[in-house]
Design an enzyme around this catalytic site. Sequence first.
Site, short mmCIF file in Angstrom:
data_model
loop_
_atom_site.label_atom_id
_atom_site.label_comp_id
_atom_site.label_asym_id
_atom_site.label_seq_id
_atom_site.Cartn_x
_atom_site.Cartn_y
_atom_site.Cartn_z
N CYS A 123 0.80 -1.22 0.00
CA CYS A 123 0.00 0.00 0.00
C CYS A 123 0.83 1.27 0.00
O CYS A 123 0.31 2.35 -0.27
CB CYS A 123 -0.97 -0.01 1.18
SG CYS A 123 -2.04 -1.47 1.24
N HIS A 256 -3.09 7.06 2.09
CA HIS A 256 -3.56 5.77 1.62
C HIS A 256 -4.97 5.54 2.16
O HIS A 256 -5.24 5.74 3.35
CB HIS A 256 -2.61 4.67 2.10
CG HIS A 256 -3.15 3.29 1.94
ND1 HIS A 256 -3.70 2.83 0.75
CD2 HIS A 256 -3.25 2.26 2.83
CE1 HIS A 256 -4.11 1.59 0.92
NE2 HIS A 256 -3.85 1.22 2.15
N ASN A 286 -10.18 -0.17 -0.11
CA ASN A 286 -8.72 -0.11 -0.07
C ASN A 286 -8.18 -0.71 -1.37
O ASN A 286 -8.27 -1.92 -1.57
CB ASN A 286 -8.22 -0.90 1.15
CG ASN A 286 -6.70 -0.88 1.29
OD1 ASN A 286 -5.98 -0.53 0.35
ND2 ASN A 286 -6.22 -1.27 2.46
#
Length: 329
Positions: A123, A256, A286
Amino acid sequence: MSQPASRYSRITGTGSYLPPERLTNEALAQRLARDGIETSDEWIVERTGIRARHFAAAGVAASDLAVEAARHALEAAGRKAEEIDLIIVATSTPDMVFPSTACIVQRKLGAFGGAAFDVQAVCSGFVYGTAVADSMIRGGLATRALVIGAEVFSRILDFKDRTTCVLFGDGAGAVVLEASDTPGILASELHADGRHVEILCVPGTVSGGQVLGDPLLKMDGQAVFKLAVGVLESAARAVLAKAGRNDADIDWLIPHQANIRIMQSTAKKLKLPAEKLVVTVDQHGNTSAASIPLALDVAVRQGRVQRGDTVMLEGVGGGFTWGAVLLDF
C-alpha cells in the site's frame, strides 16, 4: 564557470480507472451470505467507512487497469506515450511472476525504449514509486515518467474471512512526472520494518508449478492500525521538516485509503480540518498501491486540488512499509 540549473520534477497530469463492476456493501453481504458468512452494510461502515468497491472482471489484469489510468494521465499532461522514458508500476498483484507489469504496460502503450520496472511496497507502493521517479529525474536518468499504482486485490482475498474481504477493491491511478526547473516534489521519506512481515501478508509462492503456502491475504487489523497511525504522523513531519514547511502549509492531505479512522486520526495529529482530507475509501475501498493516485486524480478532476496547492501524500502497507511525499501541485 556558471553552475548548471537545478533539476526538479513536477506532476503534469493525473489519471485513474475503476473497473465497471461496483459492489456495494449490501451486494457483497448477499454474496458472502451464500457461503454462510455474515456481515452487513452497518458493520462495514462503522469499522472502516467503506460503502462500495470495484472488482475487475475475470481475465482483466492489473496492466489493463494501469494502461487506462496511464492514458488518462497522459491526456491530462498533453503528452504522447512515446514521450515517456520511464514507467514505474507499483503493484502487489502483477500480471505475471515476470516480466514486470511495467514492461507489459509499456508494450500496451507503445512507449518503448525507456526504463520500466515494478515497485513492491504494497500500500506504500505509489509513494515509493514517486520518490524513485523523482530521484531518477533529478539525477538525469529520466525526463518524463509514468508512475502508476494498479491492483486487482479481489484475486487474493479470502471470501471466508469477513474481516479482510470487505476491505479491498480493484483500480488504478497514475501521474505523469516531468523534469522541471521549479520544484514540484519537495521532499520524500521512505521506511520499512521487516520485523512486522506477518501482520499483513500473502504467505504463498509458486514452486514447481504448485502454490506453496497460502495465496490469500492475511491481516492482523489491530496491529496494522496501531502501527499505521504512529508512522504516518512521523513520516509526514519528516517531509515537512525536509521541505522547510509546517502543518499550516498543507492544503490537502491524501493518505492511503485504508480505513477512515486511520485517515482522520492522521489529519487530527497534523491539526488539519476535515475539509483538507481527501477521502475516497467510502467508494473505492482499499485499492492498495492504487489508492493514493486514485484519490489524487478524483480531487484534481473535482477541482479541489489546483495548481499551486501543497499536497501531502502518505502511505503505509505490508512489509511493514511506510512513507510520505510533499509536493507543490
